[in-house]
Design an enzyme around this catalytic site. Structure first.
Site, PDB file in Angstrom:
ATOM      1  N   SER A   1       0.843  -1.192   0.000  1.00 33.96           N
ATOM      2  CA  SER A   1       0.000   0.000   0.000  1.00 33.96           C
ATOM      3  C   SER A   1       0.877   1.240   0.000  1.00 33.96           C
ATOM      4  O   SER A   1       1.969   1.248   0.583  1.00 33.96           O
ATOM      5  CB  SER A   1      -0.894   0.033   1.243  1.00 33.96           C
ATOM      6  OG  SER A   1      -0.141   0.357   2.401  1.00 33.96           O
ATOM      7  N   ASP A   2       0.419   2.285  -0.691  1.00 33.01           N
ATOM      8  CA  ASP A   2       1.034   3.581  -0.441  1.00 33.01           C
ATOM      9  C   ASP A   2       0.803   3.898   1.026  1.00 33.01           C
ATOM     10  O   ASP A   2      -0.057   3.309   1.693  1.00 33.01           O
ATOM     11  CB  ASP A   2       0.433   4.652  -1.348  1.00 33.01           C
ATOM     12  CG  ASP A   2       1.371   5.838  -1.560  1.00 33.01           C
ATOM     13  OD1 ASP A   2       2.281   6.043  -0.726  1.00 33.01           O
ATOM     14  OD2 ASP A   2       1.207   6.566  -2.555  1.00 33.01           O
ATOM     15  N   TRP A   3       1.580   4.810   1.563  1.00 35.16           N
ATOM     16  CA  TRP A   3       1.585   5.045   3.003  1.00 35.16           C
ATOM     17  C   TRP A   3       0.216   5.574   3.465  1.00 35.16           C
ATOM     18  O   TRP A   3      -0.232   6.634   3.043  1.00 35.16           O
ATOM     19  CB  TRP A   3       2.720   5.993   3.354  1.00 35.16           C
ATOM     20  CG  TRP A   3       4.017   5.287   3.650  1.00 35.16           C
ATOM     21  CD1 TRP A   3       4.810   5.488   4.736  1.00 35.16           C
ATOM     22  CD2 TRP A   3       4.664   4.238   2.895  1.00 35.16           C
ATOM     23  NE1 TRP A   3       5.905   4.634   4.693  1.00 35.16           N
ATOM     24  CE2 TRP A   3       5.844   3.856   3.586  1.00 35.16           C
ATOM     25  CE3 TRP A   3       4.359   3.569   1.717  1.00 35.16           C
ATOM     26  CZ2 TRP A   3       6.706   2.861   3.131  1.00 35.16           C
ATOM     27  CZ3 TRP A   3       5.219   2.571   1.255  1.00 35.16           C
ATOM     28  CH2 TRP A   3       6.365   2.225   1.954  1.00 35.16           C
TER      29      TRP A   3
END
Length: 764
Positions: free
Chosen positions: A281-283
Site C-alpha cells: 500500500s502507499d503510506w
C-alpha cells in the site's frame, strides 16, 4: 484499535464518518459495482521463470512452518529507521525489510547522491542512460542496506498539465515511460535491490487524493481500453523486466480504492499480467481490512493499518482465508530470495539526522553519471542566429533567483528545499531547483549552482560577471556579451499547480530583454512551463528547459551552454502557447460532495494526442529539441520478422501467464530502419523517433526512439523493432490485445510533428 470494514460489492468500503462531519447526505450506493469484482487473488507460484520458481519453493517451505502470528507480522509495517519497515521472522532468518524513497535518490540520508528527476531522465530519450540511472540508484540503495527502493514511477503519467507529481514520472507518453521503467527496473534489480514500481494505478492528481473531512478521495473513472493502452501500458514494461514489487495508489478507481480494487490487483495485475511479486500500500492508503486482503494487497505501510491483530481475527473467523495469507507472505519472502538478499546483503545503514552514526558513503563516482544525464536531458528550444553555444564570453550578466543555491534548504532534514509544512502552494523555489517537493525529493551532498559553474568558466576565460539574484528589474550592463536569466517552476506532492506561469518570473524576463539584446533564458521546471509571454521577444535569443538535473546542475548546464556537449534533450511533454489549449486536461478535477468523481472522458487523448486530435498548434511539441548541428534522414525500410505470426489475437497459452503478459505481445513482428547522417559542423547526438497510426486509435503514437551519437559527416543505420503489443489495441469484448488486419501509416522524425520519413505497414 481500528476495526475491520468490508463491502461485498466490488470491494468498496468507505471511511466511517458520521453525517455532519463534513459529508453531505449523499448515498454511496449509486457508486457500487462500477469496478468489476475479481476474486479470488491468484496465488503466486513463480510463473514461468525458473529463478522465481526457485525463490517460491524456498519461500513456501518457510511460510508453511510459520505460525499465524508470524505470518501476520510480515504483512504489516513497524516502527524503525526506514521510511517503511516490515516484520521479521528471526527463527527462519527473515529480516525486517527496509523500504525507502526516492525515485531520484535516497531521501533524508547523508553521503548519498541526488540524481536527476525521472522527468529529466525521460527527456534524454536514451535507453542506455535509463539503465545506468537505475543501476547507480540500485547501487546506492544496496549500499545503505535498503531492501526495497520505492521506484520507478509511471503514475502519474502526466494526464493533468498542472499535476503536482508529474515530474516524478518520465513523461506524458506510455511508450517513453515504459522504456524508462524497463531500464530502471533492470538496472536497480541487477544490483539486488527490490524495485517497487508505483503508483498502480491512475493516480493522476494530488487534489483530494486521500479521504478527509470533505469526503472520500477522488475517483478516477476510466474505461477498460484506456486503462490498458495508456495507464497500465508502462507498468507492463516494468513487469516484463521482472519488477518484484508494486505500490498501489491512494485514490479510488471507478469508485473503489486503489489498494482494495480487486479488478486492478487481482484482475489486471496478478491475472492478466502474471505478477509474481508483492503489492504494497502507499503510506496510509489502506481503507479497509478484509476488502484489501481479498482484493490482492500483500503488505500494508507504514504500520498495521486495518490489519495487525484484526487480520489475525479475520483469518480465524474465515473472512480472509489461510490461502490468501500464505500467498501474501510467500510473495514477500519469495521476492527477498529472488533478489538474493539472503546472500551477503548489507545491514541497514539508515539513520536519523540527529543521531551520530558511522559514515556509509555510497556515492562512488555517480557524480559523473549525474552530470552526463543532466546534460543529455537539457532541452534547447530556441537558438536565434546560433546564439549558443557561448564563445568564451568575457563579460556576462547573470540574473534570477534560480541562479543561486536556496538560502535555507534544510529546514526539514528529510525534505530538501522545504517540507509539506512550508511548501504548500509554492509556484517557484527561491534558489536553483534540482528536484521537486515531497517524498520524491532527494538529499544532495552538495549542489553545483548555475552561478558557481558559470563563474568558474568566466574566471578561466579571465572575464568578469555582474549578477543580481533578487531584483525583478536588475541593472543591465551594456558591455556584457550576454544576459542569462534563470527562473523555475516548482511542483510537489500533496498539491497540484495552480498555474503554468508566474508573473514575477515573466516580468523579470521582460525587463531584462527590454534592456539586453542578447537575453538567454534558462527554465528549471517540474513539468510544463508556458513561456509565450516572452518567447517571441526579439531580444530573447535562446531558451533552455533545464528541467530537474540533480546535484551537478550547474556543470551539466554549462557543458551545454559552452558547447562542450551539443544539446540533445527532447521535451517529454507538450508546451502549449496558452494554458487554455490543454482544455479539460489543464487542472486537476475539483470534484464536489463526499464522493468526488473525475471522469477520464478524453480516453486515450492526453498531451500531444490531445493537440493532434483538436488540431491545436503547440508552442513546442512532444519530442522537440534543438542541436548545435544538423541531421538528415533517408532510406526508410520495413521488414517482417521471420516466422512472425500476425494472427488477430495471441494464441491460447498452455502454461501460466508470464509476468508482463502474454509472451506473444513481446515478439517483434516488424523492424523499421532508416539512415541518419550528421550533416552539420560538430559531433552530437540525434534522437530519431518513430510514430505509428494504429487504426481506431490516436493518429500518432510514439513506438520507438534512439539517441545516436554521430561525428560530423558520419552516418548510421537506426532500427526500431515493433512488437505485437506496439501494434495492438485492447479489445474490451474479447479481453485480449488485438492486432488489426489493416494499414498502419508510420513516420520517423525529430519530434512528434517534425516528420522526415514516412511509410506504411500492411498487417494481413
Amino acid at each position: 484499535m481500528a476495526t475491520l470494514r468490508s463491502c461485498s460489492i466490488a470491494a468498496l468500503s468507505f471511511v466511517a464518518l458520521a453525517w455532519g462531519q463534513g459529508y453531505t447526505n449523499e448515498s454511496e450506493v449509486p457508486h457500487y459495482g462500477q469496478s468489476p469484482p475479481v476474486y479470488p487473488t491468484p496465488e503466486g507460484t513463480g510463473g514461468t521463470d525458473p529463478a522465481w520458481q526457485a525463490a517460491y519453493s524456498r519461500a513456501a517451505s518457510i511460510v508453511s512452518r510459520m505460525t499465524l502470528e508470524e505470518k501476520v507480522n510480515v504483512t504489516r509495517g513497524h516502527p524503525g529507521t526506514c521510511v517503511g519497515n516490515s516484520g521479521n521472522v528471526t527463527r527462519f532468518g527473515i529480516p525486517a525489510l527496509c523500504f525507502s524513497d526516492a525515485p531520484d535518490g535516497i531521501r533524508g540520508q547523508e553521503f548519498v547522491s541526488a540524481f536527476p528527476a525521472q522527468i529529466h531522465v525521460g527527456a534524454t530519450f536514451d535507453h542506455d542512460l535509463m539503465y545506468r540511472y537505475g543501476e547507480a540508484l540500485g547501487a546506492e540503495f544496496r549500499g545503505k542496506g535498503i531492501n526495497v527502493a520505492l521506484l520507478p514511477v509511471a503514475g502519474p503519467l502526466g494526464r493533468v498539465a498542472r499535476g503536482g507529481r508529474n515530474w516524478e514520472g518520465f513523461g506524458a507518453d506510455p511508450y517513453l515511460s515504459g522504456m524508462a521503467m524497463e531500464g530502471v527496473v533492470h538496472g536497480a534489480q541487477d544490483q539486488g535491490v527490490i524495485a517497487q514500481a508505483k503508483h498502480w494505478l491512475l493516480n493522476e492528481q494530488e487534489y483530494r487524493r486521500n479521504p478527509g473531512s470533505a469526503g472520500e478521495s477522488i475517483s478516477s473513472n476510466v474505461d477498460d481500453r484506456t486503462l490498458h493502452e495508456l495507464y497500465a501500458f508502462p507498468f507492463m514494461d516494468a513487469l516484463h523486466a521482472g519488477v518484484a514489487s508494486i505500490m498501489c495508489s491512494y485514490q479510488r478507481t471507478n469508485n473503489s480504492y486503489g489498494c482494495q480494487n480487486s479488478k486492478l490487483l487481482n484482475g489486471v495485475l496478478k491475472t492478466e499480467l502474471g505478477f509474481q511479486g508483492f503489492v504494497t500500500s502507499d503510506w496510509a492508503a489502506q481503507h479497509a481490512g478484509v476488502a484489501s486482503a481479498n482484493a490482492g494487497l500483500d503488505i500494508v505501510m507504514p504500520d498495521g493499518g486495518y490489519w495487525g491483530d484484526n487480520l489475525t481475527e479475520a483469518i480465524t473467523n474465515g473472512s480472509v482465508t489461510d490461502t490468501r495469507l500464505n500467498d501474501m507472505v510467500t510473495r514477500i519472502v519469495a521476492a527477498y530470495f529472488h533478489l538474493n538478499q539472503d546472500q551477503g546483503y548489507p545491514e541497514v545503514g539508515v539513520y536519523p539526522y540527529n543521531i551520530q552514526h558511522e559514515i556509509i558513503d555510497v556515492q562512488a563516482n555517480h557524480a559523473s553519471l549525474i552530470r552526463e544525464i543532466g546534460s543529455a536531458g537539457t532541452v534547447l528550444v530556441k537558438n536565434t542566429n546560433n546564439t549558443l553555444p557561448l564563445k568564451s564570453p568575457r563579460f556576462l550578466n547573470i540574473f534570477g533567483y534560480d541562479t543561486k543555491l536556496p538560502d535555507s534548504p534544510w529546514t526539514n532534514p528529510s525534505r530538501f528545499g522545504g517540507g509539506y509544512e512550508v511548501n504548500f502552494g509554492w509556484s517557484t523555489l527561491n534558489g536553483t531547483m534540482i528536484t521537486g517537493g515531497g517524498s520524491g525529493s532527494s538529499a544532495p551532498p552538495y549542489v553545483v549552482s548555475p552561478f558557481q559553474a558559470l563563474q568558474n568558466r568566466v574566471v578561466q576565460d579571465h572575464g568578469i560577471l555582474r549578477w543580481d539574484f533578487d531584483s525583478v528589474n536588475p541593472t543591465v550592463y551594456a558591455n556584457a556579451d550576454a544576459c542569462l536569466v534563470f527562473i523555475n517552476a516548482y511542483a510537489s506532492e500533496s498539491f497540484d499547480r495552480t498555474s503554468l506561469t508566474d508573473s514575477f518570473s515573466d516580468q523579470l524576463v521582460h525587463n531584462v530583454a527590454t534592456n539586453c539584446s542578447n537575453t538567454i533564458v534558462v527554465v528549471h521546471s517540474a513539468g510544463i512551463r508556458v513561456i509565450d509571454s516572452w518567447i517571441e521577444h526579439p531580444n530573447v535569443t535562446a531558451v533552455v528547459f533545464g528541467l530537474l538535473p540533480g546535484q551537478e546542475s550547474g556543470n551539466s548546464l554549462v557543458d551545454v551552454l559552452y558547447g562542450d556537449i551539443s544539446p540533445s534533450g527532447r521535451l517529454p511533454f507538450t508546451v502549449a502557447k496558452d494554458e487554455s489549449d490543454y482544455g479539460s486536461l489543464l487542472n486537476s478535477t475539483i470534484g464536489s460532495g463526499p464522493f468526488p468523481q473525475d471522469d477520464f472522458t478524453e480516453g486515450l487523448y492526453i498531451d500531444y494526442r490531445h493537440f493532434d486530435l483538436y488540431n491545436i498548434t503547440p508552442r513546442f511539441e512532444f519530442g522537440y529539441g534543438l542541436s548545435y548541428t544538423q541531421f538528415s534522414y533517408s532510406s526508410i525500410s520495413i521488414s517482417l520478422a521471420a516466422n512472425a505470426s500476425c494472427d488477430e489475437y495471441p494464441p491460447t497459452l498452455s502454461t501460466p501467464m508470464p509476468q508482463g503478459g502474454h509472451p506473444a505481445l513481446w515478439e517483434t513482428l516488424y523492424t523499421v530502419s532508416t539512415t541518419l547522417t550528421n550533416t552539420g559542423p560538430v559531433a552530437g547526438h540525434e534522437v530519431p523517433q518513430l510514430y505509428i497510426s494504429i487504426p481506431t486509435a490516436p493518429v500518432r503514437q510514439l513506438r520507438g526512439f534512439e539517441r545516436v551519437y554521430l561525428a560530423s559527416n558520419e552516418s548510421a543505420t537506426v532500427s526500431f523493432p515493433l512488437t505485437r503489443r506496439d501494434l495492438s489495441v485492447w479489445d474490451v469484448v474479447a479481453q485480449q490485445w488485438r492486432l488489426q488486419h489493416s494499414n498502419y501509416p508510420i513516420v520517423v522524425g525529430a519530434s512528434s510533428r517534425d516528420v522526415r520519413l514516412s511509410g506504411t505497414i500492411n498487417v494481413s
